[in-house]
Design a protein around this motif. Structure first.
Motif, PDB file in Angstrom:
ATOM      1  N   ARG A   1       0.823  -1.209   0.000  1.00  0.00           N
ATOM      2  CA  ARG A   1       0.000   0.000   0.000  1.00  0.00           C
ATOM      3  C   ARG A   1       0.861   1.265   0.000  1.00  0.00           C
ATOM      4  NH1 ARG A   1      -2.444  -4.312   1.357  1.00  0.00           N
ATOM      5  NH2 ARG A   1      -4.707  -4.474   1.201  1.00  0.00           N
ATOM      6  N   VAL A   2       1.902   1.278   0.813  1.00  0.00           N
ATOM      7  CA  VAL A   2       2.780   2.449   0.868  1.00  0.00           C
ATOM      8  C   VAL A   2       3.403   2.690  -0.508  1.00  0.00           C
ATOM      9  CG1 VAL A   2       4.861   3.426   1.939  1.00  0.00           C
ATOM     10  CG2 VAL A   2       3.209   2.152   3.348  1.00  0.00           C
ATOM     11  N   TRP A   3       3.870   1.606  -1.154  1.00  0.00           N
ATOM     12  CA  TRP A   3       4.463   1.749  -2.493  1.00  0.00           C
ATOM     13  C   TRP A   3       3.430   2.166  -3.529  1.00  0.00           C
ATOM     14  CZ3 TRP A   3       7.211  -3.363  -1.206  1.00  0.00           C
ATOM     15  CH2 TRP A   3       8.503  -3.122  -0.728  1.00  0.00           C
TER      16      TRP A   3
ATOM     17  N   GLU B   1      -5.161   4.973   7.550  1.00  0.00           N
ATOM     18  CA  GLU B   1      -5.421   4.741   6.123  1.00  0.00           C
ATOM     19  C   GLU B   1      -5.084   3.303   5.727  1.00  0.00           C
ATOM     20  OE1 GLU B   1      -4.555   8.823   3.767  1.00  0.00           O
ATOM     21  OE2 GLU B   1      -2.855   8.021   4.904  1.00  0.00           O
ATOM     22  N   VAL B   2      -3.931   2.823   6.181  1.00  0.00           N
ATOM     23  CA  VAL B   2      -3.525   1.454   5.857  1.00  0.00           C
ATOM     24  C   VAL B   2      -4.488   0.470   6.498  1.00  0.00           C
ATOM     25  CG1 VAL B   2      -1.681  -0.257   6.104  1.00  0.00           C
ATOM     26  CG2 VAL B   2      -1.110   2.111   5.542  1.00  0.00           C
ATOM     27  N   LEU B   3      -4.864   0.714   7.758  1.00  0.00           N
ATOM     28  CA  LEU B   3      -5.811  -0.150   8.462  1.00  0.00           C
ATOM     29  C   LEU B   3      -7.115  -0.268   7.693  1.00  0.00           C
ATOM     30  CD1 LEU B   3      -6.824  -1.631  11.095  1.00  0.00           C
ATOM     31  CD2 LEU B   3      -7.679   0.621  11.786  1.00  0.00           C
TER      32      LEU B   3
ATOM     33  N   VAL C   1      -1.535  -3.038  13.006  1.00  0.00           N
ATOM     34  CA  VAL C   1      -0.995  -2.263  11.881  1.00  0.00           C
ATOM     35  C   VAL C   1       0.016  -1.248  12.397  1.00  0.00           C
ATOM     36  CG1 VAL C   1      -1.555  -0.718   9.949  1.00  0.00           C
ATOM     37  CG2 VAL C   1      -3.088  -2.624  10.524  1.00  0.00           C
ATOM     38  N   MET C   2      -0.280  -0.614  13.529  1.00  0.00           N
ATOM     39  CA  MET C   2       0.644   0.357  14.108  1.00  0.00           C
ATOM     40  C   MET C   2       1.980  -0.314  14.450  1.00  0.00           C
ATOM     41  SD  MET C   2       0.132   2.827  17.439  1.00  0.00           S
ATOM     42  CE  MET C   2      -0.010   1.448  18.564  1.00  0.00           C
TER      43      MET C   2
ATOM     44  N   ARG D   1      -1.173  14.218  16.093  1.00  0.00           N
ATOM     45  CA  ARG D   1      -0.958  13.141  17.051  1.00  0.00           C
ATOM     46  C   ARG D   1      -0.604  11.830  16.369  1.00  0.00           C
ATOM     47  NH1 ARG D   1      -5.259  13.014  21.686  1.00  0.00           N
ATOM     48  NH2 ARG D   1      -5.161  10.902  20.895  1.00  0.00           N
ATOM     49  N   ALA D   2      -0.411  11.851  15.078  1.00  0.00           N
ATOM     50  CA  ALA D   2      -0.130  10.622  14.325  1.00  0.00           C
ATOM     51  C   ALA D   2       1.185  10.771  13.563  1.00  0.00           C
ATOM     52  CB  ALA D   2      -1.268  10.348  13.339  1.00  0.00           C
TER      53      ALA D   2
END
Length: 158
Positions: A15-17, A27-29, A43-44, A63-64
């Motif tokens: 997903r990041v790529w 977002e990934v979650l 995921v974190m 905060r992220a």
């Protein structure tokens, strides 16, 4: 060569790529949850592990964190292929076997790649040792050694 990515690490890095922009854990979650049941903390943790291993860099955004890939999927794939090839006791036979597994489209892409990295006839007539007295210096991979600049956790915690 870094260790190969695990299944969940690969799912996150894919997903990041693909998104090719800074991403948050949320977002990934949300994207991963379309395929499987998974917790935010899982995921974190995976993204923190990827940061610790040098696969992603992160920047505080409120905060992220926002995570960005350090190198490309192509560079990762190339490193895996190079590692596998270099471990062979017969690299030529390993390449022949690998080429035999390729589809016609993959072999055509390989031929295109070889043409891109092969020196032109004018370049190949010059021996770097003879012309400068020193062997040619290897070039660095553009994305491989780019370490995150700031590994500081935010003060507020997670």
């Amino acid at each position: 060569m870094p260790r190969p990515l695990g299944d969940l690490e690969d799912a996150v890095m894919t997903r990041v790529w693909q998104w090719n922009r800074p991403v948050t854990v949320r977002e990934v979650l949300e994207d991963l949850q379309q395929e499987r049941s998974i917790a935010y903390t899982t995921v974190m943790t995976v993204m923190d592990n990827l940061h610790q291993k040098g696969w992603v860099r992160r920047e505080v955004d409120g905060r992220a964190y926002r995570y960005t890939a350090v190198s490309t999927r192509a560079a990762y794939s190339a490193a895996l292929m190079n590692e596998a090839w270099s471990r062979s006791d017969n690299p030529a036979a390993a390449l022949v076997a690998f080429f035999g597994m390729m589809s016609a489209e993959q072999r055509e892409a390989l031929q295109d790649a070889v043409r891109m990295v092969s020196p032109s006839p004018a370049e190949s007539s010059v021996n770097p040792v003879e012309s400068s007295g020193n062997p040619a210096e290897p070039t660095a991979d553009a994305g491989g050694d780019d370490a995150p600049a700031d590994d500081v956790e935010p003060e507020s915690g997670r």
